[in-house]
Design a protein around this motif. Sequence first.
Motif, mmCIF file in Angstrom:
data_model
loop_
_atom_site.group_PDB
_atom_site.id
_atom_site.type_symbol
_atom_site.label_atom_id
_atom_site.label_comp_id
_atom_site.label_asym_id
_atom_site.label_seq_id
_atom_site.Cartn_x
_atom_site.Cartn_y
_atom_site.Cartn_z
ATOM 1 N N LYS A 1 0.829 -1.208 0.000
ATOM 2 C CA LYS A 1 0.000 0.000 0.000
ATOM 3 C C LYS A 1 0.863 1.257 0.000
ATOM 4 O O LYS A 1 0.599 2.209 -0.743
ATOM 5 C CB LYS A 1 -0.933 -0.014 1.207
ATOM 6 C CG LYS A 1 -1.881 1.172 1.271
ATOM 7 C CD LYS A 1 -2.810 1.061 2.479
ATOM 8 C CE LYS A 1 -3.757 2.273 2.551
ATOM 9 N NZ LYS A 1 -4.673 2.168 3.713
ATOM 10 N N ARG A 2 1.902 1.240 0.826
ATOM 11 C CA ARG A 2 2.784 2.406 0.884
ATOM 12 C C ARG A 2 3.589 2.547 -0.401
ATOM 13 O O ARG A 2 3.822 3.654 -0.893
ATOM 14 C CB ARG A 2 3.727 2.288 2.081
ATOM 15 C CG ARG A 2 3.031 2.371 3.435
ATOM 16 C CD ARG A 2 4.018 2.484 4.561
ATOM 17 N NE ARG A 2 4.780 3.723 4.478
ATOM 18 C CZ ARG A 2 5.771 4.041 5.308
ATOM 19 N NH1 ARG A 2 6.118 3.207 6.264
ATOM 20 N NH2 ARG A 2 6.411 5.180 5.172
ATOM 21 N N ALA A 3 4.027 1.415 -0.948
ATOM 22 C CA ALA A 3 4.805 1.470 -2.182
ATOM 23 C C ALA A 3 3.970 2.007 -3.335
ATOM 24 O O ALA A 3 4.480 2.737 -4.201
ATOM 25 C CB ALA A 3 5.340 0.076 -2.521
ATOM 26 N N ALA A 4 2.670 1.658 -3.344
ATOM 27 C CA ALA A 4 1.795 2.152 -4.408
ATOM 28 C C ALA A 4 1.693 3.671 -4.368
ATOM 29 O O ALA A 4 1.600 4.330 -5.404
ATOM 30 C CB ALA A 4 0.410 1.529 -4.266
ATOM 31 N N ALA B 1 8.110 6.443 -10.999
ATOM 32 C CA ALA B 1 7.948 6.541 -12.454
ATOM 33 C C ALA B 1 8.588 7.812 -12.978
ATOM 34 O O ALA B 1 9.244 7.810 -14.040
ATOM 35 C CB ALA B 1 6.465 6.493 -12.807
ATOM 36 N N ALA B 2 8.426 8.920 -12.252
ATOM 37 C CA ALA B 2 9.019 10.191 -12.676
ATOM 38 C C ALA B 2 10.541 10.125 -12.649
ATOM 39 O O ALA B 2 11.214 10.627 -13.566
ATOM 40 C CB ALA B 2 8.521 11.319 -11.775
ATOM 41 N N THR C 1 12.424 7.406 -12.896
ATOM 42 C CA THR C 1 12.861 6.513 -13.972
ATOM 43 C C THR C 1 12.786 7.204 -15.324
ATOM 44 O O THR C 1 13.678 7.060 -16.179
ATOM 45 C CB THR C 1 12.001 5.237 -13.978
ATOM 46 O OG1 THR C 1 12.081 4.605 -12.697
ATOM 47 C CG2 THR C 1 12.471 4.266 -15.040
ATOM 48 N N LYS C 2 11.721 7.987 -15.540
ATOM 49 C CA LYS C 2 11.557 8.711 -16.799
ATOM 50 C C LYS C 2 12.656 9.759 -16.961
ATOM 51 O O LYS C 2 13.216 9.926 -18.062
ATOM 52 C CB LYS C 2 10.183 9.375 -16.830
ATOM 53 C CG LYS C 2 9.873 10.096 -18.129
ATOM 54 C CD LYS C 2 8.455 10.670 -18.107
ATOM 55 C CE LYS C 2 8.125 11.396 -19.406
ATOM 56 N NZ LYS C 2 6.743 11.948 -19.372
ATOM 57 N N ASN C 3 12.971 10.468 -15.885
ATOM 58 C CA ASN C 3 14.022 11.484 -15.949
ATOM 59 C C ASN C 3 15.387 10.860 -16.234
ATOM 60 O O ASN C 3 16.208 11.423 -16.966
ATOM 61 C CB ASN C 3 14.080 12.272 -14.641
ATOM 62 C CG ASN C 3 12.969 13.303 -14.533
ATOM 63 O OD1 ASN C 3 12.417 13.724 -15.551
ATOM 64 N ND2 ASN C 3 12.631 13.689 -13.316
ATOM 65 N N ARG C 4 15.630 9.680 -15.654
ATOM 66 C CA ARG C 4 16.907 9.009 -15.899
ATOM 67 C C ARG C 4 17.032 8.622 -17.373
ATOM 68 O O ARG C 4 18.091 8.814 -17.987
ATOM 69 C CB ARG C 4 17.036 7.770 -15.012
ATOM 70 C CG ARG C 4 18.378 7.058 -15.187
ATOM 71 C CD ARG C 4 18.599 5.993 -14.152
ATOM 72 N NE ARG C 4 17.586 4.940 -14.216
ATOM 73 C CZ ARG C 4 17.554 3.881 -13.418
ATOM 74 N NH1 ARG C 4 18.483 3.754 -12.472
ATOM 75 N NH2 ARG C 4 16.616 2.973 -13.544
ATOM 76 N N ALA C 5 15.947 8.095 -17.940
ATOM 77 C CA ALA C 5 15.964 7.726 -19.362
ATOM 78 C C ALA C 5 16.174 8.951 -20.250
ATOM 79 O O ALA C 5 16.904 8.904 -21.249
ATOM 80 C CB ALA C 5 14.663 7.014 -19.720
ATOM 81 N N ARG C 6 15.539 10.075 -19.868
ATOM 82 C CA ARG C 6 15.686 11.304 -20.657
ATOM 83 C C ARG C 6 17.129 11.792 -20.630
ATOM 84 O O ARG C 6 17.679 12.209 -21.662
ATOM 85 C CB ARG C 6 14.752 12.381 -20.099
ATOM 86 C CG ARG C 6 14.860 13.726 -20.821
ATOM 87 C CD ARG C 6 13.955 14.758 -20.184
ATOM 88 N NE ARG C 6 14.258 14.971 -18.773
ATOM 89 C CZ ARG C 6 15.287 15.698 -18.331
ATOM 90 N NH1 ARG C 6 16.122 16.272 -19.211
ATOM 91 N NH2 ARG C 6 15.468 15.860 -17.046
#
Length: 236
Positions: free
Chosen positions: A59-62, A69-70, A72-77
């Motif tokens: 529940k806390r992880a959700a 996600a943000a 991970t997205k920034n790392r890919a960018r």
Amino acid sequence: MTYAYYICAGRSKKTTPCTRRAIPVQLVERLVAGSYKSLTISESTNRTLAGQMQAAFDKRAAGHGRDLAALTKNRARMQKETDKLLAAHFADAIDLPTLKRHQDRIRAGLADIDHRLAEHDQHYTGARQFLDSSLRLQTGADQMYAASGDATRRLANQAFYTRITITEDEQAQPTLAEPFATITAAANPGETTNPGETTAEPGDTNHVAGSHKTDWVPPAGIEPATYRLEGGSSIH
């Protein structure tokens, strides 16, 4: 013949008003062994608490999923930006100092993202593993303690307890360490897990925390502290 006793260090050194008499080591060891019955949980309780723990972590992880996600997205960018900068440099679109400046910026940003992702993994994955191991330790802990030697018993006492107090009427009142105190409280709702942590009223010498009680778990664990010669009148 010699007999092993525990004594109150405060009384021996005259640094406290404690009047606790010496207690035979065998009696203390028997009381400590008996205290493991109250902290031991069953296999069924283990499964129940493990399920509740996993549900709470999920529940806390959700709730942190969007942040992850943000990141991970920034790392890919940033990784794609690095590739573009290298391509621009090889095409003579940017000079080497400019490339290095941007690479330093991206490298610092990636390091920060990796650090935050690692913290999240340690906080959730590490905590899950730690609590799972703690649950396993408490399952059948009394049988483990009974079958262990002195060295393992000392380690167990240091892990499970912050202290064990022997009362004037020769009862063991242990103070559980975390997370074992929380696990025991969850397994026995409504019961007082650490009665020794309740604050005593002024002048209440019968309370666990009163001056007539002795803590028997020093930082090094439970060990015989002194010896008395049979028939002698003093404790050495």
